[in-house]
Design a protein around this motif. Structure first.
Motif, PDB file in Angstrom:
ATOM      1  N   ARG A   1     -42.416 -14.214  92.047  1.00 35.27           N
ATOM      2  CA  ARG A   1     -41.377 -15.149  91.639  1.00 35.27           C
ATOM      3  C   ARG A   1     -40.969 -14.905  90.188  1.00 35.27           C
ATOM      4  O   ARG A   1     -41.361 -15.615  89.266  1.00 35.27           O
ATOM      5  CB  ARG A   1     -41.875 -16.579  91.805  1.00 35.27           C
ATOM      6  N   VAL A   2     -40.187 -13.861  89.975  1.00 42.56           N
ATOM      7  CA  VAL A   2     -39.649 -13.558  88.651  1.00 42.56           C
ATOM      8  C   VAL A   2     -38.144 -13.361  88.770  1.00 42.56           C
ATOM      9  O   VAL A   2     -37.601 -13.198  89.880  1.00 42.56           O
ATOM     10  CB  VAL A   2     -40.319 -12.307  88.035  1.00 42.56           C
ATOM     11  N   SER A   3     -37.459 -13.353  87.653  1.00 45.04           N
ATOM     12  CA  SER A   3     -35.996 -13.353  87.665  1.00 45.04           C
ATOM     13  C   SER A   3     -35.389 -12.107  88.303  1.00 45.04           C
ATOM     14  O   SER A   3     -34.311 -12.169  88.886  1.00 45.04           O
ATOM     15  CB  SER A   3     -35.464 -13.499  86.234  1.00 45.04           C
ATOM     16  N   ALA A   4     -36.058 -10.974  88.209  1.00 42.65           N
ATOM     17  CA  ALA A   4     -35.503  -9.733  88.768  1.00 42.65           C
ATOM     18  C   ALA A   4     -35.618  -9.665  90.287  1.00 42.65           C
ATOM     19  O   ALA A   4     -35.067  -8.752  90.909  1.00 42.65           O
ATOM     20  CB  ALA A   4     -36.195  -8.522  88.152  1.00 42.65           C
TER      21      ALA A   4
ATOM     22  N   CYS B   1     -35.232  -4.298  93.431  1.00 36.42           N
ATOM     23  CA  CYS B   1     -35.161  -5.391  92.467  1.00 36.42           C
ATOM     24  C   CYS B   1     -33.741  -5.488  91.942  1.00 36.42           C
ATOM     25  O   CYS B   1     -32.918  -4.571  92.124  1.00 36.42           O
ATOM     26  CB  CYS B   1     -36.144  -5.177  91.309  1.00 36.42           C
ATOM     27  N   ALA B   2     -33.446  -6.597  91.295  1.00 37.86           N
ATOM     28  CA  ALA B   2     -32.153  -6.785  90.643  1.00 37.86           C
ATOM     29  C   ALA B   2     -32.203  -6.180  89.243  1.00 37.86           C
ATOM     30  O   ALA B   2     -33.242  -6.194  88.578  1.00 37.86           O
ATOM     31  CB  ALA B   2     -31.823  -8.268  90.557  1.00 37.86           C
ATOM     32  N   ILE B   3     -31.072  -5.629  88.814  1.00 33.52           N
ATOM     33  CA  ILE B   3     -30.925  -5.121  87.456  1.00 33.52           C
ATOM     34  C   ILE B   3     -29.833  -5.955  86.799  1.00 33.52           C
ATOM     35  O   ILE B   3     -28.643  -5.770  87.064  1.00 33.52           O
ATOM     36  CB  ILE B   3     -30.558  -3.625  87.445  1.00 33.52           C
ATOM     37  N   GLY B   4     -30.235  -6.907  85.981  1.00 40.47           N
ATOM     38  CA  GLY B   4     -29.290  -7.885  85.485  1.00 40.47           C
ATOM     39  C   GLY B   4     -28.868  -8.798  86.616  1.00 40.47           C
ATOM     40  O   GLY B   4     -29.508  -8.867  87.668  1.00 40.47           O
ATOM     41  N   ASP B   5     -27.765  -9.498  86.439  1.00 39.36           N
ATOM     42  CA  ASP B   5     -27.255 -10.359  87.508  1.00 39.36           C
ATOM     43  C   ASP B   5     -26.084  -9.720  88.236  1.00 39.36           C
ATOM     44  O   ASP B   5     -25.405 -10.377  89.022  1.00 39.36           O
ATOM     45  CB  ASP B   5     -26.849 -11.720  86.946  1.00 39.36           C
ATOM     46  N   PHE B   6     -25.834  -8.433  87.992  1.00 40.12           N
ATOM     47  CA  PHE B   6     -24.668  -7.766  88.556  1.00 40.12           C
ATOM     48  C   PHE B   6     -25.001  -6.577  89.452  1.00 40.12           C
ATOM     49  O   PHE B   6     -24.100  -5.990  90.054  1.00 40.12           O
ATOM     50  CB  PHE B   6     -23.746  -7.274  87.431  1.00 40.12           C
ATOM     51  N   SER B   7     -26.273  -6.186  89.582  1.00 34.87           N
ATOM     52  CA  SER B   7     -26.595  -5.011  90.382  1.00 34.87           C
ATOM     53  C   SER B   7     -28.010  -5.097  90.922  1.00 34.87           C
ATOM     54  O   SER B   7     -28.821  -5.919  90.469  1.00 34.87           O
ATOM     55  CB  SER B   7     -26.429  -3.727  89.553  1.00 34.87           C
TER      56      SER B   7
ATOM     57  N   VAL C   1     -36.741  10.195 102.019  1.00 37.44           N
ATOM     58  CA  VAL C   1     -36.609   9.399 100.806  1.00 37.44           C
ATOM     59  C   VAL C   1     -35.172   8.891 100.719  1.00 37.44           C
ATOM     60  O   VAL C   1     -34.223   9.660 100.928  1.00 37.44           O
ATOM     61  CB  VAL C   1     -36.937  10.215  99.540  1.00 37.44           C
ATOM     62  N   GLN C   2     -35.004   7.609 100.411  1.00 38.44           N
ATOM     63  CA  GLN C   2     -33.669   7.025 100.279  1.00 38.44           C
ATOM     64  C   GLN C   2     -33.618   6.113  99.052  1.00 38.44           C
ATOM     65  O   GLN C   2     -34.552   5.350  98.805  1.00 38.44           O
ATOM     66  CB  GLN C   2     -33.317   6.203 101.520  1.00 38.44           C
ATOM     67  N   VAL C   3     -32.524   6.195  98.295  1.00 39.83           N
ATOM     68  CA  VAL C   3     -32.299   5.330  97.136  1.00 39.83           C
ATOM     69  C   VAL C   3     -30.879   4.779  97.212  1.00 39.83           C
ATOM     70  O   VAL C   3     -29.929   5.535  97.469  1.00 39.83           O
ATOM     71  CB  VAL C   3     -32.488   6.089  95.805  1.00 39.83           C
ATOM     72  N   LYS C   4     -30.717   3.451  97.000  1.00 38.23           N
ATOM     73  CA  LYS C   4     -29.406   2.800  96.982  1.00 38.23           C
ATOM     74  C   LYS C   4     -29.262   1.985  95.692  1.00 38.23           C
ATOM     75  O   LYS C   4     -30.211   1.335  95.251  1.00 38.23           O
ATOM     76  CB  LYS C   4     -29.237   1.847  98.177  1.00 38.23           C
ATOM     77  N   TYR C   5     -28.059   2.018  95.141  1.00 39.40           N
ATOM     78  CA  TYR C   5     -27.770   1.226  93.945  1.00 39.40           C
ATOM     79  C   TYR C   5     -26.423   0.546  94.140  1.00 39.40           C
ATOM     80  O   TYR C   5     -25.428   1.206  94.461  1.00 39.40           O
ATOM     81  CB  TYR C   5     -27.742   2.119  92.711  1.00 39.40           C
ATOM     82  N   GLU C   6     -26.386  -0.794  93.986  1.00 37.25           N
ATOM     83  CA  GLU C   6     -25.164  -1.580  94.208  1.00 37.25           C
ATOM     84  C   GLU C   6     -24.766  -2.312  92.934  1.00 37.25           C
ATOM     85  O   GLU C   6     -25.628  -2.851  92.213  1.00 37.25           O
ATOM     86  CB  GLU C   6     -25.382  -2.596  95.335  1.00 37.25           C
ATOM     87  N   ILE C   7     -23.467  -2.352  92.682  1.00 34.03           N
ATOM     88  CA  ILE C   7     -22.918  -3.046  91.516  1.00 34.03           C
ATOM     89  C   ILE C   7     -21.843  -4.009  91.996  1.00 34.03           C
ATOM     90  O   ILE C   7     -20.991  -3.649  92.822  1.00 34.03           O
ATOM     91  CB  ILE C   7     -22.286  -2.055  90.514  1.00 34.03           C
ATOM     92  N   HIS C   8     -21.868  -5.241  91.482  1.00 33.38           N
ATOM     93  CA  HIS C   8     -20.819  -6.216  91.754  1.00 33.38           C
ATOM     94  C   HIS C   8     -19.963  -6.349  90.494  1.00 33.38           C
ATOM     95  O   HIS C   8     -20.361  -6.992  89.518  1.00 33.38           O
ATOM     96  CB  HIS C   8     -21.419  -7.564  92.146  1.00 33.38           C
ATOM     97  N   PRO C   9     -18.782  -5.728  90.479  1.00 36.61           N
ATOM     98  CA  PRO C   9     -18.003  -5.627  89.234  1.00 36.61           C
ATOM     99  C   PRO C   9     -17.530  -6.958  88.671  1.00 36.61           C
ATOM    100  O   PRO C   9     -17.381  -7.087  87.462  1.00 36.61           O
ATOM    101  CB  PRO C   9     -16.807  -4.736  89.633  1.00 36.61           C
ATOM    102  N   GLU C  10     -17.303  -7.976  89.516  1.00 36.21           N
ATOM    103  CA  GLU C  10     -16.832  -9.254  88.969  1.00 36.21           C
ATOM    104  C   GLU C  10     -17.915  -9.906  88.110  1.00 36.21           C
ATOM    105  O   GLU C  10     -17.612 -10.606  87.139  1.00 36.21           O
ATOM    106  CB  GLU C  10     -16.369 -10.200  90.082  1.00 36.21           C
ATOM    107  N   LYS C  11     -19.191  -9.664  88.448  1.00 35.57           N
ATOM    108  CA  LYS C  11     -20.277 -10.189  87.632  1.00 35.57           C
ATOM    109  C   LYS C  11     -20.499  -9.333  86.389  1.00 35.57           C
ATOM    110  O   LYS C  11     -20.881  -9.845  85.336  1.00 35.57           O
ATOM    111  CB  LYS C  11     -21.560 -10.258  88.461  1.00 35.57           C
TER     112      LYS C  11
END
Length: 446
Positions: free
Chosen positions: A297-300, A359-365, A392-402
């Motif tokens: 239970r941490v913010s990330a 994990c989350a990276i900031g509140d936008f990705s 092996v698989q890696v995914k990175y998502e960004i929400h530009p409005e945030k």
């Protein structure tokens, strides 16, 4: 007498005026309750691949291409009734190889991706949805994509779905599906061009008509142990000129299973699913999944999952009597570099111990990854070994409005995906080069 008539006429006029006002008010309320909305979804992808596996234990060459999907939609609703209509078109532009330059070129085919009527909370407990619709249950290992033959171009089912709300935390879905191999609804534009041989889309990938009925019960009334129970009966009928599987006959499968979602502590939860399958030609098969996830239970919001997924197999390969049959799950599923190993994403004969994390990276990705070795559950006669390879698989998502704080960008998502598959002795000599897959994607709903 005249005064009485005048009074009567005046009363009648008042009553008529009052009645007219009530009718006008009713029409006004009806017009207010009618809600019509519209929008569109845009998906831009640029994919690059090299040495992807094939279902014959071979490998394909390099590809590099852009793919664009547009889906405009309109929704009309009146009180508890609704109607949705959505069109779609996906076309491609190949850079490599040149032999694919004609494949799915603009404008390709505009088709009806969703069209259905729905009635929500009928008799305060039932939802009805009739027509072409997207549908998925649970972890999507049984039902998720009705049109695996056209990849991610579409995922619809043609049928009826009835949802019974036993209470706020328990539901029963009853559904009937009929999936024709060809699209029976009208389309606009040219047909799918594969090199210099134009042909219609084969929606399920096997040149067959598919139909099924099923029940799916979900219970979340206990926060420490949610569970699903399901049963699906499916038939597959092929014409005598079919290119795949057994020609000129029908096959039937019955799939039943249970999925458990225990929560052991505030930070530790599990998932277990086991399914059995019987079918024509004395087919008996099964699949199972077990995973344990730790979520501090941490913010990330990080998580770490250890899991094992197994699908039964057969010495005779994908069509043996003990090979797992994917029912209505025809997604790429596990990964884009793994799915081509199976005919039209019909996952079978697989043992996959793996770990996954994110994990989350900031509140936008956010970032996700998974890795593990893949094996066959049963050694196939045509294969030298049982080791499919390391994945092996890696995914990175960004929400530009945030990220930028601009409301205009709401509904947008930018993502990147990379995969590596180091092939093992399951593959033929000379076809065991490492496979790679890369994707950049921009999606926007507006």
């Amino acid at each position: 007498m005249k005064k009485k008539n005048i009074k009567t006429q005046t009363a009648l006029k008042c009553m008529l005026a009052f009645g007219a006002m009530q009718v006008a008010h009713a029409h006004s309320d009806a017009a207010t309750n009618l809600n019509v909305t519209a929008g569109a979804e845009l998906r831009l992808r640029y994919d690059g691949t090299d040495n992807l596996p094939t279902s014959s234990r071979g490998e394909s060459g390099s590809t590099e291409y852009a793919r664009i999907r547009i889906r405009p939609w309109m929704m009309a609703s009146y009180e508890d009734f609704g109607f949705l209509f959505r069109l779609a078109d996906e076309f491609r532009a190949y850079r490599v190889p040149d032999s694919m330059s004609r494949k799915q070129r603009w404008p390709d085919v505009v088709f009806i991706d969703n069209i259905y009527l729905q009635w929500e909370r009928a008799f305060d407990m039932l939802d009805f949805k009739l027509g072409r619709q997207d549908m998925a249950f649970g972890a999507k290992r049984i039902i998720s994509d009705g049109t695996g033959g056209d990849g991610s171009r579409s995922a619809f089912f043609d049928g009826l779905r009835v949802t019974w709300h036993a209470d706020a935390n328990r539901t029963m879905d009853i559904f009937g599906i009929y999936q024709a191999s060809d699209d029976w609804l009208p389309t606009i534009g040219k047909t799918h061009a594969n090199g210099k041989k134009p042909d219609d889309y084969d929606l399920n990938g096997y040149g067959q008509d598919e139909f099924g009925v099923g029940l799916y019960w979900q219970d979340r009334s206990c926060t420490d142990l949610g569970y699903d129970v399901y049963y699906v009966a499916k038939g597959e009928c092929r014409p005598t000129e079919a290119k795949y599987r057994r020609e000129g006959r029908c096959s039937y499968y019955h799939t039943f299973g249970v999925r458990l979602l225990p929560r052991f502590t505030e930070t530790l939860r599990g998932e277990m699913e086991i399914s059995g399958q019987v079918g024509s030609d004395a087919a008996i098969a099964g699949q199972g999944y077990a995973g344990l996830t730790w979520e501090p239970r941490v913010s990330a919001k990080p998580y770490l999952t250890g899991a094992f997924w197994i699908l039964s197999g057969d010495e005779d390969g994908e069509r043996g009597n003990n090979a797992w049959h994917s029912v209505f799950n025809r997604e790429t599923g596990l990964g884009e570099s793994i799915a081509p190993m199976y005919s039209k994403y019909n996952y079978t004969n697989l043992a996959y111990p793996h770990i996954a994390s994110g994990c989350a990276i900031g509140d936008f990705s956010k970032v996700k990854c998974q890795l593990g070795p893949l094996f066959t559950a049963v050694k196939e006669n045509d294969a030298d070994g049982s080791y499919r390879g390391l994945y092996v698989q890696v995914k990175y998502e960004i929400h530009p409005e945030k990220l930028f704080g601009i409301d205009l960008l709401k509904g947008g998502k930018i993502s990147f995906q990379g995969e590596y598959f180091g092939k093992g002795d399951y593959f033929r000599d000379g076809c065991d080069h490492s496979a790679v897959f890369g994707r950049a994607e921009l999606a926007w709903k507006f």
